[in-house]
Write a protein that holds these residues in place. Structure first.
Motif, PDB file in Angstrom:
ATOM      1  N   THR A  80       0.837  -1.210   0.000  1.00 49.53           N
ATOM      2  CA  THR A  80       0.000   0.000   0.000  1.00 49.53           C
ATOM      3  C   THR A  80       0.867   1.253   0.000  1.00 49.53           C
ATOM      4  OG1 THR A  80      -1.716  -1.183   1.231  1.00 49.53           O
ATOM      5  CG2 THR A  80      -1.852   1.211   1.207  1.00 49.53           C
ATOM      6  N   PHE A  81       1.898   1.254   0.845  1.00 52.95           N
ATOM      7  CA  PHE A  81       2.787   2.412   0.926  1.00 52.95           C
ATOM      8  C   PHE A  81       3.541   2.617  -0.382  1.00 52.95           C
ATOM      9  CE2 PHE A  81       3.432   2.635   5.834  1.00 52.95           C
ATOM     10  CZ  PHE A  81       2.092   2.956   5.961  1.00 52.95           C
ATOM     11  N   TRP A  82       3.982   1.524  -0.995  1.00 57.47           N
ATOM     12  CA  TRP A  82       4.700   1.631  -2.269  1.00 57.47           C
ATOM     13  C   TRP A  82       3.827   2.318  -3.321  1.00 57.47           C
ATOM     14  CZ3 TRP A  82       3.388  -0.630  -7.010  1.00 57.47           C
ATOM     15  CH2 TRP A  82       4.335  -0.470  -8.037  1.00 57.47           C
ATOM     16  N   TYR A  83       2.550   1.948  -3.349  1.00 55.98           N
ATOM     17  CA  TYR A  83       1.630   2.558  -4.319  1.00 55.98           C
ATOM     18  C   TYR A  83       1.381   4.020  -3.976  1.00 55.98           C
ATOM     19  CZ  TYR A  83      -2.733   3.636  -6.722  1.00 55.98           C
ATOM     20  OH  TYR A  83      -3.695   4.229  -7.485  1.00 55.98           O
ATOM     21  N   ILE A  84       1.182   4.305  -2.690  1.00 52.00           N
ATOM     22  CA  ILE A  84       0.860   5.672  -2.274  1.00 52.00           C
ATOM     23  C   ILE A  84       2.042   6.609  -2.491  1.00 52.00           C
ATOM     24  CG2 ILE A  84       0.228   7.131  -0.316  1.00 52.00           C
ATOM     25  CD1 ILE A  84      -1.243   4.721   0.827  1.00 52.00           C
ATOM     26  N   ASN A  85       3.265   6.107  -2.289  1.00 55.78           N
ATOM     27  CA  ASN A  85       4.446   6.963  -2.426  1.00 55.78           C
ATOM     28  C   ASN A  85       4.565   7.555  -3.823  1.00 55.78           C
ATOM     29  OD1 ASN A  85       5.468   6.891   0.170  1.00 55.78           O
ATOM     30  ND2 ASN A  85       6.563   4.984  -0.156  1.00 55.78           N
ATOM     31  N   GLU A 116       7.947  13.534   2.058  1.00 56.07           N
ATOM     32  CA  GLU A 116       8.630  12.371   2.601  1.00 56.07           C
ATOM     33  C   GLU A 116       7.924  11.099   2.140  1.00 56.07           C
ATOM     34  OE1 GLU A 116      11.397  12.196   4.912  1.00 56.07           O
ATOM     35  OE2 GLU A 116      11.660  14.222   4.110  1.00 56.07           O
ATOM     36  N   ASN A 117       8.685  10.010   2.060  1.00 53.39           N
ATOM     37  CA  ASN A 117       8.101   8.722   1.711  1.00 53.39           C
ATOM     38  C   ASN A 117       7.470   8.067   2.926  1.00 53.39           C
ATOM     39  OD1 ASN A 117       8.569   8.496  -1.043  1.00 53.39           O
ATOM     40  ND2 ASN A 117      10.667   7.786  -0.744  1.00 53.39           N
ATOM     41  N   LEU A 118       6.381   7.340   2.690  1.00 44.90           N
ATOM     42  CA  LEU A 118       5.820   6.487   3.730  1.00 44.90           C
ATOM     43  C   LEU A 118       6.710   5.257   3.867  1.00 44.90           C
ATOM     44  CD1 LEU A 118       2.095   6.708   2.641  1.00 44.90           C
ATOM     45  CD2 LEU A 118       2.951   7.429   4.849  1.00 44.90           C
ATOM     46  N   GLU A 119       7.080   4.943   5.073  1.00 47.34           N
ATOM     47  CA  GLU A 119       7.939   3.791   5.326  1.00 47.34           C
ATOM     48  C   GLU A 119       7.278   2.881   6.355  1.00 47.34           C
ATOM     49  OE1 GLU A 119      11.649   5.331   6.631  1.00 47.34           O
ATOM     50  OE2 GLU A 119      12.140   6.304   4.714  1.00 47.34           O
ATOM     51  N   GLN A 163      -1.096  16.437   3.007  1.00 51.26           N
ATOM     52  CA  GLN A 163      -0.451  15.166   3.340  1.00 51.26           C
ATOM     53  C   GLN A 163      -1.211  14.453   4.438  1.00 51.26           C
ATOM     54  OE1 GLN A 163       3.469  16.649   4.194  1.00 51.26           O
ATOM     55  NE2 GLN A 163       4.312  15.843   2.306  1.00 51.26           N
ATOM     56  N   LEU A 164      -1.607  15.195   5.468  1.00 52.54           N
ATOM     57  CA  LEU A 164      -2.340  14.591   6.573  1.00 52.54           C
ATOM     58  C   LEU A 164      -3.688  14.064   6.104  1.00 52.54           C
ATOM     59  CD1 LEU A 164      -2.545  13.960   9.573  1.00 52.54           C
ATOM     60  CD2 LEU A 164      -3.455  16.252   9.938  1.00 52.54           C
ATOM     61  N   ILE A 165      -4.418  14.884   5.337  1.00 57.54           N
ATOM     62  CA  ILE A 165      -5.729  14.471   4.856  1.00 57.54           C
ATOM     63  C   ILE A 165      -5.596  13.276   3.912  1.00 57.54           C
ATOM     64  CG2 ILE A 165      -7.760  15.191   3.562  1.00 57.54           C
ATOM     65  CD1 ILE A 165      -7.517  16.509   6.298  1.00 57.54           C
ATOM     66  N   LEU A 166      -4.573  13.307   3.036  1.00 57.87           N
ATOM     67  CA  LEU A 166      -4.364  12.217   2.092  1.00 57.87           C
ATOM     68  C   LEU A 166      -4.078  10.915   2.828  1.00 57.87           C
ATOM     69  CD1 LEU A 166      -3.951  11.182  -0.821  1.00 57.87           C
ATOM     70  CD2 LEU A 166      -1.569  11.886  -0.646  1.00 57.87           C
ATOM     71  N   PHE A 167      -3.198  10.998   3.828  1.00 57.19           N
ATOM     72  CA  PHE A 167      -2.858   9.783   4.565  1.00 57.19           C
ATOM     73  C   PHE A 167      -4.084   9.252   5.299  1.00 57.19           C
ATOM     74  CE2 PHE A 167      -1.195   7.125   7.869  1.00 57.19           C
ATOM     75  CZ  PHE A 167      -0.079   6.532   7.302  1.00 57.19           C
ATOM     76  N   LEU A 168      -4.859  10.138   5.898  1.00 57.82           N
ATOM     77  CA  LEU A 168      -6.059   9.697   6.608  1.00 57.82           C
ATOM     78  C   LEU A 168      -7.091   9.118   5.646  1.00 57.82           C
ATOM     79  CD1 LEU A 168      -6.460  12.532   9.256  1.00 57.82           C
ATOM     80  CD2 LEU A 168      -5.832  10.156   9.656  1.00 57.82           C
TER      81      LEU A 168
END
Length: 863
Positions: free
Chosen positions: A358-363, A375-378, A726-731
């Motif tokens: 999921t993180f790979w796709y979102i990054n 920043e990248n999601l790790e 970024q916060l809204i996207l991650f949520l």
């Protein structure tokens, strides 16, 4: 391995399909628990890194301190890293081609400051002595000043002052060029000579609208005198809830006046001065984890309970040859250990793998949407998160096997051989209403009797459905609440660039809308007015505030401040369509109609709460009298009355909603011109703004600065907006991913329970066929059974979900205040989905057994 355990292993191997379904169910549950724990830790790590990249790594800032106070702070045991920072001031930048940045801004750091703040050297090196500096690339690229490494520059350094201001202007204050308000001057205090030793990229900490290019100089404690005032940024050696008490102690002991906390970073450590916020976070985490555990227990419990039902005769036979209750109970626990030892490692790997994918796709999306600075999601796995995932998984399996194990220990040999332990029949047990047969037919009556005949199996299925309903609705409401809270906590900025200028007109600003990189643009006028609103139209929260603060009412009216906005024709048309009203009705009438924003969101700084409430309780057709008040001369100018043509909670592009006691009113620009025509005093108070979104905000800013010859103020808030996005996207990812996972588990739970229940009824179905039930009648009976299951599950599931949602809402209300609203779309989706999934599961299972021979079905045994 004893004989009972050997038989358990043999049973698992013989019933491969049942064993595989159970293992898959446990894997899904463990993967969900692991994914939630990992997602939470990874999210906090991502936001920490992003905040550090944007504003540096520090926890506390001590402002305007002396050298003696600095030494005391450095010696304190709570201090891990100490940054010395000092703003030397501004120096005129000669020959600069950017008239909006006429200064150099000299900032001093010690060596630790280079590490704690985002400074990126592009050429050369950082300063090591007091007479060395590193300058921004922008001085050469933007201001076109020909500085090179090795050049010596002599700077006259001073402070920016504006007449009437109490303190000098800082980097966050744009260049003040308005003669009417007060044009700024530079008061020179000293002259210094420096050697340029390096170039750096424009620091992120430098606002795009600041009037000075950043220049960094070196300092340390030995270079300071006892009279120098500076700032100290501290990284604490331990970040927890005691941080505030420790800092207050240092502040008090050293008589320090000003202290600021890096709240943007501390919140991701779970540390906040607002106890309500901490309580809210822990309450929400507890509620959602309880819901997840209950859902996981239900999923796994069903698998083991059905397994015990299938093994009833097997366990009875063991009892007949001398197996004790303890041995039978332990055989179920042993089954749980075997399945857990296989499922938990696979589930943990699957959960981590799913999050990593999921993180790979979102990054890739993050880079495209938010730029290379994101920043990248790790995937972050801490010891605690790993142990929590393992512990919760083991606990879940233990709870899931405990009740079936107790049940297994009580099965007697006679009951097991006769297989009567699950079915206790009496005439009253299977009695149904005559209306059922009369309305739905005999097939419905048989279906209802089947449901009543085996209440345990029926309850297991209904319980499974109820858990699925509660899981889905609770998690979707939880994620909606988190997203809603995040939106309320943001500043509400929906644009990248704001452009304004002293006496600039619409015609002067409009051409900037057509620049190459501009994606959205809105030119609007604004005037600040007042309106006396009758008490009956005041919202409850405002009435409470008036009563609490003992505010006066004038003849039963409360004075609102009003922001009246005028939008050009195209933007008003687009806005009107977005809120579902007819734009033409606001221009094709003699009466002055307006759109009123009747819902606002803001932060109450007294309580720390983020609040969403009504700004006014009124209705269409009501009239508002607006007036321009000059409080110095006490002169009032009454404007033509406004008639409310539409009420909405959506603000136009570029507008930030008012606070409680304020009102935002939107009109077409033609209406605005009509309101202010013929009155020069009113016209002088009208401000004109241009709001832009751009695919390249920095380039757009540069193009605007180069194109205009008049004084213009440009606020490029892209970076601030980017952090919010970024916060809204991650949520959002968390929301949809979590709901998708819960939906998958719920569907798997229902299919697992129903398909197994159907396969255990082969003998029953064979008997019905043997007495003449046709295929059509059989399918009809199954349809009605599905309806009975669905209705019963909804009757219990929806109220329980409502209670859980209300508990989540009450937890959020400690910090975020807004009205409770049931998620009706999600509820309608659940109602439809339950019947579809139940019906599909039963039909899928029936397809597998309907072709079986009646004789084979009648002699079927569940072993």
């Amino acid at each position: 391995m004893n004989i009972v355990n050997k038989l358990t292993v043999r049973h698992l191997k013989k019933n491969k399909r049942r064993t595989l379904i159970t293992i898959i169910g446990v894997i899904i549950s463990v993967a969900m628990i692991t994914a939630v724990a990992t997602l939470g830790v990874s999210f906090l790590d991502f936001m920490k890194r992003q905040t550090i990249a944007s504003s540096g790594e520090w926890h506390v800032q001590y402002k305007d301190i002396t050298k003696k106070q600095l030494e005391s702070i450095a010696a304190d045991e709570t201090t891990s890293k100490l940054v010395i920072a000092n703003e030397l001031g501004y120096s005129p930048l000669e020959n600069s081609e950017n008239r909006n940045k006429p200064y150099l801004f000299i900032q001093e750091y010690n060596e630790q400051g280079y590490n704690q703040f985002p400074i990126e050297v592009s050429e050369g090196r950082l300063p090591k002595t007091a007479n060395e500096v590193i300058i921004s690339d922008e001085i050469i690229q933007d201001a076109k000043v020909d500085y090179k490494i090795g050049d010596k520059i002599t700077l006259e350094i001073g402070q920016r002052l504006v007449p009437g201001a109490e303190s000098p202007l800082k980097q966050n204050d744009p260049l003040q060029q308005d003669e009417e308000i007060g044009k700024e001057t530079l008061q020179i205090e000293k002259t210094e000579t420096f050697t340029i030793v390096g170039m750096m990229k424009r620091p992120i900490l430098e606002p795009t609208w600041s009037p000075g290019y950043t220049v960094i100089n070196y300092t340390n404690s030995t270079l300071l005198t006892q009279h120098d005032l500076l700032d100290a940024f501290v990284v604490m050696n331990k970040v927890d809830g005691s941080l505030y008490n420790k800092v207050e102690k240092i502040k008090k002991e050293n008589k320090i006046d000003k202290v600021e906390y890096n709240d943007a970073l501390l919140r991701y450590y779970g540390v906040t001065e607002n106890d309500n916020l901490r309580t809210t976070l822990f309450s929400l985490a507890t509620i959602i984890m309880v819901v997840i555990i209950i859902g996981s227990v239900a999923l796994i419990y069903n698998a083991f309970a059905i397994s015990v039902s299938e093994r009833a005769r097997h366990l009875g036979m063991l009892s007949s040859v001398g197996a004790t209750k303890k041995q039978k109970r332990n055989s179920v626990f042993f089954e749980g250990i075997l399945i857990g030892s296989i499922s938990i490692p696979i589930g943990i790997i699957a959960g981590l793998g799913g999050i990593a994918a999921t993180f790979w796709y979102i990054n890739t999306y993050l880079k495209g949407a938010l730029g290379d600075g994101a920043e990248n999601l790790e995937v972050v796995v801490t010891t605690y998160s790993f142990l929590i995932a393992c512990f919760v998984s083991i606990l879940t399996i233990f709870i899931s096997t405990y009740l079936p194990a107790r049940k297994a220990s009580k099965i007697s040999a006679i009951e097991a051989i006769r297989q009567t332990q699950d079915i206790k029949l009496s005439g009253k047990t299977v009695k149904t209403s005559k209306l059922v047969r009369k309305i739905f037919g005999i097939e419905a009556e048989i279906g209802l009797k089947n449901v009543k005949r085996n209440k345990k199996r029926y309850r297991v299925t209904v319980f499974s459905l109820i858990i699925s309903i509660v899981l889905y609705l609770s998690v979707s409401f939880f994620t909606d609440s988190i997203s809603k809270s995040a939106e309320l906590s943001q500043d509400g900025i929906n644009y990248d660039i704001q452009v304004s200028g002293s006496n600039m007109t619409i015609d002067e600003l409009k051409p900037f809308s057509y620049l190459d990189d501009v994606t959205d643009a809105s030119v609007q006028t604004r005037i600040q007015l007042n309106a006396d609103i009758q008490e009956k139209f005041l919202p409850d929260l405002l009435k409470e505030m008036i009563e609490k603060e003992n505010l006066p009412l004038d003849n039963g009216k409360y004075e609102y401040y009003v922001n009246l906005y005028g939008l050009d024709e195209a933007n008003f048309q687009e806005y009107a369509e977005s809120i579902g009203t007819d734009a033409a009705s606001f221009t094709d009438t003699d009466k002055t109609k307006a759109i009123v924003i009747d819902k606002i969101s803001y932060q109450d700084f007294n309580t720390g709460k983020f609040i969403e409430t009504n700004s006014i309780d009124t209705k269409l057709g009501e009239k508002i009298d607006v007036v321009l008040k000059n409080y110095e001369t006490e002169e009032h100018v009454l404007l033509p009355e406004l008639k409310i043509g539409a009420l909405t909670d959506q603000v136009p592009f570029g507008v930030i909603s008012s606070r409680l006691g304020g009102l935002d009113i939107i009109v077409p620009q033609k209406t605005m011109d009509k309101l202010i025509s013929g009155n020069e005093q009113v016209k002088q108070k009208v401000e004109t703004y241009l709001f832009l979104n751009s695919s390249d905000p920095l380039t757009t800013q540069k193009e605007i600065e180069d194109a205009t010859t008049s004084d213009v103020n440009i606020y490029n808030v892209y970076k601030q907006k980017q952090n919010e996005q970024q916060l809204i996207l991650f949520l959002s990812v968390f929301t949809y991913g979590f709901i998708a996972l819960i939906s998958l588990i719920s569907i798997a739970n229902i299919f697992n329970t129903i398909s197994t229940s159907i396969s255990l009824r082969k003998r029953e179905f064979a008997m019905l066929k043997s007495v003449g039930l046709t295929l059509k009648g059989f399918n009809k009976m199954i349809y009605y059974e599905s309806i009975f299951y669905g209705v019963k599950a909804l009757l219990f599931g929806l109220p329980i979900s409502g209670v859980v949602m209300f508990l989540i809402y009450k937890s959020v209300q400690r910090t975020f205040e807004y009205g409770f609203q049931l998620p009706w779309l999600n509820i309608l989706f659940v109602i439809a989905a339950i019947f579809i999934i139940v019906g599909s599961a039963m039909l899928y299972s029936i397809q597998k057994i309907k072709r079986e021979n009646i004789i084979d079905g009648l002699i079927q045994e569940n072993i």
